[in-house]
Write a protein that holds these residues in place. Structure first.
Motif, short mmCIF file in Angstrom:
data_model
loop_
_atom_site.label_atom_id
_atom_site.label_comp_id
_atom_site.label_asym_id
_atom_site.label_seq_id
_atom_site.Cartn_x
_atom_site.Cartn_y
_atom_site.Cartn_z
N LYS A 1 46.56 2.84 -13.54
CA LYS A 1 45.51 2.92 -14.57
C LYS A 1 44.80 1.57 -14.66
O LYS A 1 45.30 0.57 -14.15
CB LYS A 1 46.13 3.32 -15.91
CG LYS A 1 47.28 2.42 -16.35
CD LYS A 1 48.10 3.03 -17.47
CE LYS A 1 49.18 2.07 -17.96
NZ LYS A 1 50.01 1.52 -16.88
N ILE A 2 43.66 1.52 -15.34
CA ILE A 2 42.83 0.31 -15.35
C ILE A 2 43.56 -0.88 -15.95
O ILE A 2 43.34 -2.02 -15.53
CB ILE A 2 41.48 0.59 -16.05
CG1 ILE A 2 40.45 -0.51 -15.71
CG2 ILE A 2 41.65 0.76 -17.55
CD1 ILE A 2 40.04 -0.62 -14.27
N SER B 1 37.72 3.78 -8.29
CA SER B 1 37.61 4.19 -9.71
C SER B 1 38.28 3.15 -10.62
O SER B 1 37.98 3.08 -11.81
CB SER B 1 38.26 5.56 -9.93
OG SER B 1 39.67 5.45 -9.99
N LEU B 2 39.19 2.36 -10.03
CA LEU B 2 39.88 1.31 -10.82
C LEU B 2 39.36 -0.07 -10.45
O LEU B 2 40.05 -1.08 -10.64
CB LEU B 2 41.40 1.41 -10.59
CG LEU B 2 42.05 2.70 -11.08
CD1 LEU B 2 43.53 2.75 -10.68
CD2 LEU B 2 41.91 2.85 -12.60
N TYR C 1 38.61 11.69 -10.41
CA TYR C 1 38.26 10.30 -10.76
C TYR C 1 36.77 10.13 -11.04
O TYR C 1 35.95 10.78 -10.38
CB TYR C 1 38.65 9.38 -9.60
CG TYR C 1 40.07 9.57 -9.16
CD1 TYR C 1 40.39 10.51 -8.18
CD2 TYR C 1 41.11 8.86 -9.74
CE1 TYR C 1 41.70 10.72 -7.79
CE2 TYR C 1 42.44 9.07 -9.36
CZ TYR C 1 42.72 10.01 -8.38
OH TYR C 1 44.02 10.21 -8.01
N LYS D 1 40.06 9.44 -18.32
CA LYS D 1 40.54 10.08 -17.08
C LYS D 1 40.82 11.55 -17.36
O LYS D 1 41.35 11.91 -18.39
CB LYS D 1 41.82 9.38 -16.63
CG LYS D 1 42.52 9.97 -15.41
CD LYS D 1 41.95 9.46 -14.11
CE LYS D 1 42.76 9.93 -12.90
NZ LYS D 1 42.85 11.40 -12.75
N LYS E 1 40.54 6.61 -5.75
CA LYS E 1 41.30 6.08 -6.91
C LYS E 1 41.13 4.57 -6.99
O LYS E 1 40.92 4.01 -8.08
CB LYS E 1 42.78 6.43 -6.73
CG LYS E 1 43.67 5.94 -7.87
CD LYS E 1 45.07 6.50 -7.75
CE LYS E 1 45.97 6.09 -8.90
NZ LYS E 1 47.33 6.68 -8.78
N TYR F 1 34.66 0.82 -11.98
CA TYR F 1 35.29 1.55 -13.08
C TYR F 1 34.21 2.10 -14.01
O TYR F 1 33.28 1.38 -14.39
CB TYR F 1 36.22 0.61 -13.85
CG TYR F 1 36.87 1.19 -15.08
CD1 TYR F 1 36.60 0.66 -16.35
CD2 TYR F 1 37.74 2.26 -14.99
CE1 TYR F 1 37.20 1.19 -17.48
CE2 TYR F 1 38.35 2.80 -16.12
CZ TYR F 1 38.07 2.26 -17.37
OH TYR F 1 38.66 2.79 -18.49
#
Ligand code: 2OX
Length: 445
Positions: free
Chosen positions: A261-262, A306-307, A360, A355, A303, A350
């Motif tokens: 996760k971020i 997306s982060l 994503y 989420k 992924k 991001y």
């Protein structure tokens, strides 16, 4: 309160210069592990090595003197750098990281500072120059992997136990500095170094040297991008200094693993490097365990972006300079998806959306465009989208062929999207146009 450090992080927060912005925009890289270990290919004397193929010299079944003769057979007659670059471009990679020298110390370039190099092999010629030229001509940036650990060098010590070790360690530091300066002088178009093999005490206990070395390299070639693995602070802390601040230009600890996760990336730039089998970087004739599919790799790439990270996929060419079929097929299949959907990857970051299970979100840096990359189609067919605060939906379409979609409002700034076609054996990308002004939102007020 913070500890006074001379050789900790010298910068708070991410680099904001153009060279770093370029690194950040590339998002997808190709790692190449190539060297004399490819001759053994993870096997010796009819036995299969269960470890990583590039580590075979450390296997008890492989006598050091046997390994150290392998370079006399290194003759990659099928090496075709233009073809390597072309297939990497087709895959959609925007940068490439090549092993100039792995832990075994064999140099793919004719180094003045070590005889254990390509000039001593039947091939004789520099391999790095033609590779860098071919990749740059294909529009792909090149970064140089460099192992600090060097099992071939007489002055390499994992730890410094006495005065003799310390003298050797000093000579070794000069050797490292010379080789790195040599690489920068020979290959001025490279964009950075990817350091490895920096976990031994001899390295991490001289944080001052790692700091001076990083600054020395930047002084020769301003703008170089170098990850956190090079550095230690004066207390032996690596990656993050004793005040918890990231050293280097991005977090380089994500090897064969991804953040979830971020919050896991603490606002830092970062990069993940990934193998196709479970743990093989150099060529291994017999891959064991799970071999990742194109869709599995695409999910890791998506992924990562997306982060707010980069994703680098590793390839291990054979000793003759060709790629095994599994790797060629991956480059083709990943490339086919990237050709259609690369817009969602390049310059991606991001998105700041909550989420959802279907996949994503990726925001195109600095824009109101947000991509949804769908991996898990719900049986309901409803793709839930919950707009962040003060963010409004102004348009929805399939990325491929720009097919418009009509969102169903199911709550305050919350929608269901339905795809025209529920079946897909590859990830599907939807483009959301958003606005921070309520006035022009989708479907009126
Ligand atoms: C990028 C990858 N880093 C090298 C590596 C990883 N490791 C390692 C060593 C101990 C624990 C976990 C990983 N040792 N060498 C691998 O050989 C490959 O080059």
């Amino acid at each position: 309160d913070t500890i006074a450090l001379q050789h900790g992080a010298h910068r708070i927060g991410n680099r904001t210069d153009a060279d770093m912005a370029r690194w950040r925009s590339l998002r997808f890289g190709q790692f190449i592990h190539w060297g004399v270990y490819a001759i053994a290919g993870g096997e010796w004397n009819g036995k299969v090595y269960n470890g990583a193929a590039e580590w075979i010299r450390s296997w008890k079944e492989m006598p050091h003197e046997e390994y150290d003769k392998l370079y006399r057979q290194f003759n990659p007659v099928n090496f075709n750098p233009q073809q390597w670059a072309s297939q990497a471009k087709d895959m959609g990679a925007k940068y490439m990281i090549i092993t100039t020298k792995h832990h075994d110390g064999f140099c793919l370039w004719p180094s003045k500072y070590s005889k254990y190099n390509i000039a001593a092999s039947p091939w004789k010629k520099d391999l790095l120059g033609p590779m860098i030229d071919a990749y740059n001509k294909a529009g792909i940036d090149v970064y140089l992997y460099f192992s600090i650990i060097d099992w071939n060098h007489p002055d390499y010590r994992p730890s410094l136990k006495n005065a003799a070790d310390s003298a050797a360690g000093k000579r070794f530091q000069v050797f490292v500095k010379n080789q790195l300066a040599e690489l920068l002088q020979r290959y001025p178009t490279i964009k950075g170094f990817w350091f490895d093999g920096t976990w031994d005490a001899s390295w991490k206990n001289d944080g001052a040297f790692t700091d001076e070395l990083e600054q020395y390299l930047q002084s020769i070639h301003p703008g170089l991008v170098m990850g956190s693995r090079l550095r230690a602070d004066e207390k032996g802390a690596r990656h993050f200094d004793s005040n918890g601040r990231l050293m280097g230009d991005y977090e380089q600890g994500w090897e064969r693993k991804l953040p979830e996760k971020i919050e896991d990336v603490h606002g830092n730039d970062w990069e993940a490097v990934m193998t196709v089998p479970e743990n093989q970087w150099g060529y291994h004739a017999k891959w064991m365990g799970h071999v990742k599919s194109a869709n599995e790799i695409l999910e890791m790439l998506v992924k990562s972006v997306s982060l707010n990270g980069n994703f680098v996929l590793n390839f291990g060419p054979k000793a003759d300079g060709t790629f095994r079929k599994e790797e060629q097929d991956l480059m083709t299949n990943i490339g086919a998806w990237m050709k259609v959907n690369g817009d969602a990857i390049y310059n991606g970051t991001y998105a700041g959306f909550e989420k959802q299970d279907w996949g994503y979100y990726i925001r195109k840096t600095g824009t109101d465009s947000v991509y949804m990359v769908v991996f898990n189609m719900p049986v309901s067919g409803n793709l839930r989208v919950k707009m962040p605060a003060r963010t409004y939906l102004t348009g929805v379409s399939m990325l491929q062929n720009n097919v418009p979609l009509t969102p169903e409002l199911i709550g305050r700034e919350e929608y269901f999207l339905r795809l025209p076609n529920k079946q897909s054996d590859v990830p599907v990308v939807i483009l959301l146009k958003t606005s921070t002004k309520e006035g022009n939102k989708e479907g009126g007020n």
